[in-house]
Structures are given as C-alpha cells and as structure tokens.
Design a protein around this motif. Structure first.
Motif, PDB file in Angstrom:
ATOM      1  N   SER A  12       0.836  -1.208   0.000  1.00 19.66           N
ATOM      2  CA  SER A  12       0.000   0.000   0.000  1.00 19.66           C
ATOM      3  C   SER A  12       0.866   1.252   0.000  1.00 19.66           C
ATOM      4  N   LYS A  15       2.217   1.659  -3.510  1.00 21.25           N
ATOM      5  CA  LYS A  15       1.151   2.156  -4.386  1.00 21.25           C
ATOM      6  C   LYS A  15       1.000   3.670  -4.269  1.00 21.25           C
ATOM      7  N   SER A  16       1.065   4.184  -3.050  1.00 18.68           N
ATOM      8  CA  SER A  16       0.870   5.626  -2.858  1.00 18.68           C
ATOM      9  C   SER A  16       2.145   6.437  -3.095  1.00 18.68           C
ATOM     10  N   GLU A  17       3.296   5.875  -2.763  1.00 15.03           N
ATOM     11  CA  GLU A  17       4.542   6.643  -2.849  1.00 15.03           C
ATOM     12  C   GLU A  17       5.305   6.463  -4.153  1.00 15.03           C
ATOM     13  N   ASP A  18       5.113   5.334  -4.819  1.00 16.98           N
ATOM     14  CA  ASP A  18       5.837   5.079  -6.061  1.00 16.98           C
ATOM     15  C   ASP A  18       4.913   4.384  -7.062  1.00 16.98           C
ATOM     16  N   PRO A  19       3.960   5.142  -7.616  1.00 17.20           N
ATOM     17  CA  PRO A  19       2.977   4.542  -8.512  1.00 17.20           C
ATOM     18  C   PRO A  19       3.595   3.854  -9.728  1.00 17.20           C
ATOM     19  N   GLU A  20       4.731   4.340 -10.180  1.00 11.56           N
ATOM     20  CA  GLU A  20       5.388   3.722 -11.336  1.00 11.56           C
ATOM     21  C   GLU A  20       5.879   2.312 -10.993  1.00 11.56           C
ATOM     22  N   TYR A  22       4.698   0.468  -8.563  1.00 11.91           N
ATOM     23  CA  TYR A  22       3.494  -0.323  -8.327  1.00 11.91           C
ATOM     24  C   TYR A  22       2.913  -0.824  -9.649  1.00 11.91           C
ATOM     25  N   LYS A  23       2.875   0.032 -10.641  1.00 18.30           N
ATOM     26  CA  LYS A  23       2.362  -0.342 -11.960  1.00 18.30           C
ATOM     27  C   LYS A  23       3.207  -1.479 -12.555  1.00 18.30           C
TER      28      LYS A  23
END
Length: 106
Positions: A12, A15-20, A22-23
């Motif tokens: 989580s 997902k919030s701090e490093d969306p790239e 996470y993707k």
C-alpha cells in the motif's frame, strides 16, 4: 486470473509513494498469473507447493485460503500438492503445511 491482490505489508505504501513501481509490479503479476499455458488453478496449486516447501506458514495459509475461496480447491487437491512437498522438502515443511490445511478445511 489473479486479481490485483498483494499480501506484502508494504504494497500500500508502494502504491501511494511510487505509482510507477506499483504499476510495474501489477504488470508482473498479470504476466505471471495469465493462465496462458497452465490454467490459473494449476498455477495456484504450484504456489501452495512453493510456499509450503519454503515452510512459510503465512504464505502457505494465504495461498490455500485464496485457492479455496477463489477456485474451490479441495482438501484432497492440497494434500496431493503436500505429498510432493513431503517428497522434495521433507517432513517438517509437510507437517507445517498439513496443520494449516487441516485448520482451513475444518
């Protein structure tokens, strides 16, 4: 197919701090759980075996629970996987996974 569910405690935050990042992880998840050659149920049974062989109680429990809920995997199917764990990884990982299996299928 595997939905976007990650059991790692830090996901989580990723997902919030490093969306790239996470993707990229989501893309890897989709590439692995694609069911292109082995169906998703077979892939999940393999995942149970790997988690059990590593004697990772938390991962074994999560894999068995999700397999039971998502795919209606039976206790007998899990036991077949655990027999392979016994043969390849020994009694200790087998017993640990068997206890988890018994608890889940009570």
């Amino acid at each position: 197919m595997k939905e976007e569910v990650f059991y790692g405690k830090g996901m989580s935050t990723v997902k919030s701090e490093d969306p790239e990042l996470y993707k990229a992880i989501v893309g890897l998840n989709e590439a692995v759980w694609n069911g292109r050659v082995l169906d998703y149920k077979t892939q999940k049974l393999i995942a149970i075996g790997i988690a059990a062989a590593n004697a990772d109680s938390r991962a074994t429990e999560k894999q068995i629970k999700s397999s039971k809920e998502e795919l209606d995997v039976s206790r007998d199917e899990v036991l077949d996987v655990l027999k392979v764990v016994l043969l390849t990884s020994g009694m200790q990982p087998f017993n640990k996974a068997l206890q988890i299996t018994n608890k889940i299928f009570e």
